[in-house]
Motif scaffolding. Structure first.
Motif, short mmCIF file in Angstrom:
data_model
loop_
_atom_site.label_atom_id
_atom_site.label_comp_id
_atom_site.label_asym_id
_atom_site.label_seq_id
_atom_site.Cartn_x
_atom_site.Cartn_y
_atom_site.Cartn_z
N VAL A 1 7.56 -6.89 -0.95
CA VAL A 1 8.07 -5.78 -0.14
C VAL A 1 6.95 -4.78 0.13
N ASP A 2 6.21 -4.42 -0.90
CA ASP A 2 5.10 -3.48 -0.74
C ASP A 2 4.04 -4.02 0.23
N THR A 3 3.73 -5.30 0.12
CA THR A 3 2.76 -5.92 1.02
C THR A 3 3.20 -5.77 2.47
N ILE A 4 4.46 -6.03 2.73
CA ILE A 4 5.00 -5.92 4.08
C ILE A 4 4.93 -4.48 4.58
N ILE A 5 5.38 -3.54 3.76
CA ILE A 5 5.38 -2.13 4.18
C ILE A 5 3.95 -1.64 4.42
N CYS A 6 3.03 -2.01 3.53
CA CYS A 6 1.64 -1.60 3.70
C CYS A 6 1.02 -2.23 4.95
N TRP A 7 1.34 -3.49 5.21
CA TRP A 7 0.85 -4.16 6.43
C TRP A 7 1.33 -3.41 7.67
N LEU A 8 2.61 -3.08 7.70
CA LEU A 8 3.19 -2.44 8.87
C LEU A 8 2.64 -1.03 9.10
N THR A 9 2.47 -0.27 8.03
CA THR A 9 2.16 1.15 8.15
C THR A 9 0.69 1.53 7.95
N GLY A 10 -0.06 0.68 7.27
CA GLY A 10 -1.45 1.02 6.97
C GLY A 10 -1.61 1.81 5.68
N TYR A 11 -0.50 2.12 5.00
CA TYR A 11 -0.60 2.79 3.70
C TYR A 11 -1.20 1.82 2.69
N SER A 12 -2.03 2.34 1.80
CA SER A 12 -2.46 1.56 0.64
C SER A 12 -1.30 1.57 -0.36
N PRO A 13 -1.30 0.69 -1.36
CA PRO A 13 -0.22 0.74 -2.36
C PRO A 13 -0.12 2.12 -3.03
N GLU A 14 -1.25 2.75 -3.27
CA GLU A 14 -1.25 4.07 -3.89
C GLU A 14 -0.65 5.13 -2.96
N GLU A 15 -1.03 5.06 -1.69
CA GLU A 15 -0.49 6.00 -0.71
C GLU A 15 1.01 5.79 -0.52
N LEU A 16 1.45 4.53 -0.54
CA LEU A 16 2.87 4.24 -0.44
C LEU A 16 3.63 4.90 -1.58
N GLN A 17 3.10 4.76 -2.79
CA GLN A 17 3.75 5.38 -3.95
C GLN A 17 3.76 6.90 -3.84
N GLU A 18 2.69 7.47 -3.31
CA GLU A 18 2.64 8.93 -3.11
C GLU A 18 3.74 9.38 -2.16
N GLN A 19 3.94 8.64 -1.08
CA GLN A 19 4.98 8.98 -0.11
C GLN A 19 6.37 8.90 -0.76
#
Length: 118
Positions: A32-50
């Motif tokens: 799920v994280d891979t997909i969201i990061c691919w779509l948005t450009g967030y890194s895994p760390e940035e995704l967690q920050e959001q």
């Protein structure tokens, strides 16, 4: 014009629903994280920050570092609506994410979900 209700929903509340949907079908949070990061450009760390900031979905997409240029290759119906026919950009991005998670849950291979790129 009134904002659509989904725009004001916390991404942190929607995110676990994506994970639960994937896990019910034997998929993982990492996928799920891979997909969201691919779509948005967030890194895994940035995704967690959001997620930790409890931002709404509209802000989640507005602050996305770089929406993937291949997202326009995402086609099909989600929630009864053909994604390629959605005109409003934020709603289109939300439905792209929904569609990608749906494809994961249906067992589609990751390279196909990510439209042949990583």
């Amino acid at each position: 014009m009134t904002k659509h209700k989904v725009y004001t929903m916390s991404f942190a509340k929607v995110y676990p629903l994506y994970i639960a949907k994937a896990e019910r079908k034997g998929k993982t949070k990492a996928e799920v994280d891979t997909i969201i990061c691919w779509l948005t450009g967030y890194s895994p760390e940035e995704l967690q920050e959001q997620i930790d900031k409890q931002i709404d979905i509209e802000t989640f997409f507005a602050e996305a570092p770089e929406l993937h240029p291949s997202r326009s290759l995402i086609k099909g119906v989600i929630c009864g609506v053909r994604v390629e026919d959605i005109e409003e950009e934020t709603m289109k991005n939300i439905r792209y994410m929904d569609k990608l998670i749906d494809e994961l849950a249906k067992g589609k291979k990751m390279e196909k979900i990510l439209r042949g790129s990583s």
